[in-house]
Design an enzyme around this catalytic site. Structure first.
Site, short mmCIF file in Angstrom:
data_model
loop_
_atom_site.label_atom_id
_atom_site.label_comp_id
_atom_site.label_asym_id
_atom_site.label_seq_id
_atom_site.Cartn_x
_atom_site.Cartn_y
_atom_site.Cartn_z
CB THR A 158 31.55 30.36 -3.12
OG1 THR A 158 32.40 30.61 -2.01
CG2 THR A 158 32.30 29.44 -4.07
CE1 TYR A 214 30.81 25.42 -1.76
CE2 TYR A 214 32.33 27.13 -1.04
CZ TYR A 214 31.05 26.73 -1.39
OH TYR A 214 30.03 27.63 -1.36
#
Ligand code: UDP
Length: 333
Positions: free
Chosen positions: A116, A140
């Protein structure tokens, strides 16, 4: 044979449909935490289970002679990760570590990992290439970055020991959105938190209003800037990554984005325009964990993997997302 974890999820299912269209053989492993049976192509066997369960993955890999793994299964909400970090480290890092270990034990050759742009955090220069430093601002982002590092360290260790190393491609996703052109497939997550999905739901009257999280950011209109990539362009990057590894390509990381940034307000206006719905918008506080502004330099994936985006238009991304919200009403999830 390819093992696709998270194959019943949003990006995993779009990728599986493309793999099937290319005549590839794949099986999907998904615990259906956020995936749906109907999203898996009928040609593909869906195994319902956990990718962090070594007994299961080892059996699947050996029985099906898996030589490539495309690993999507993950939790993916930045804000939730700030409230429940262990949920993220457990699944995105620990469970993935189990999977990587099994891949080494069973001799899997290729591993494609969904990472990501949250791994970069808020960069100094808003447009980032793959050499930009990684300063994730959320559990995350850190949970994904750790896995990137584990893949690289395992490969080093294997090389040092003179053992066969698994080569990997890390795809750093920017903001995936939209649905298949022509319909039939899209994101079905209930209470999804992603901007374009939320805006499409607001346009369709499924939520009373769209919240804009923060209007005091140091950006031209005060709202965060992201690079929105259509899900089928992102799915295609996985097919190209697989081809690259099969041809002997070295382990590498690639940004997946178009190279353009749009603000939250720009996206909101675009959704209003393509849907023709003037939905209500409420400006609220910043959301924890959000990076300020980031978009991709995607030169590397274009030149090294030959990636050519087909749906690089915010209008189209918003329109397919809106049309999918309507179609979703007819699908039994
Ligand atoms: N956002 C927003 N309202 C929403 C959902 C998202 O204002 O209902 C903003 C969010 O704060 C961020 C951007 O839209 O600045 C993209 O968020 P998203 O959750 O889509 O992706 P992320 O970048 O967090 O992975």
């Amino acid at each position: 044979m390819i093992l696709v974890t998270g194959g019943a999820g949003y990006i995993g299912s779009h990728t599986l449909h493309q793999l099937v269209a290319q005549g590839e053989k794949a099986i999907a492993l998904d615990n259906l935490y956020s995936g749906f049976r109907w999203a898996v192509p009928k040609e593909v066997e869906l195994v319902v289970g956990d990718m962090g369960d070594p007994a299961l993955t080892e059996r699947l890999i050996r029985e099906n002679k898996i030589d490539s793994v495309i690993h999507f299964a993950a939790h993916l909400e930045v804000e939730e990760s700030t409230r429940n970090p262990l949920k993220y480290y457990r699944n995105n890092t620990l469970n993935t570590m189990n999977l990587i270990e099994v891949c080494y034990r069973t001799g899997v050759k290729h591993f494609i990992f969904s990472s990501t742009c949250a791994a970069y955090g808020t960069p100094k220069n808003t447009q980032v290439d793959e050499t930009a430093p990684s300063h994730p601002e959320s559990p995350y982002g850190r949970s994904k970055l750790l896995t990137e590092q584990i893949l690289a360290e395992m490969e080093n260790a294997a090389n040092l020991a003179g053992h066969p190393a698994m080569r990997h491609v890390i795809l750093r996703y920017f903001n995936v959105a939209g649905a298949r052109v022509g319909g039939g497939l899209g994101q079905a997550t209930p209470r999804a938190t992603q901007l374009i999905k939320a805006a499409a739901e607001a346009a369709r009257g499924k939520r009373a209003y769209l919240k804009i999280f923060g209007t005091d950011y140091p950006t031209p209109d005060g709202t965060c800037v992201r690079d929105y990539i259509h899900v089928d362009d992102l799915a295609n990057a996985h097919l190209l990554a697989l081809e690259y590894l099969r041809k002997g390509g070295n382990s590498d990381s690639f940004n997946c984005g178009y190279g353009k940034g749009y603000s939250v307000k720009e996206v909101t206006e675009c959704m209003k325009k393509v849907s023709g719905m003037n939905f209500k918008v409420e400006e609220t506080d910043r959301r924890p964990g959000d990076a300020v502004a980031i978009y991709a330099n995607s030169t590397k994936i274009r030149s090294k993997l030959g990636w050519v985006p087909r749906f690089d238009q915010l209008d189209l991304i918003c329109k397919t997302s809106y049309d999918w919200e309507i179609e979703l009403e007819t699908i039994k999830t």
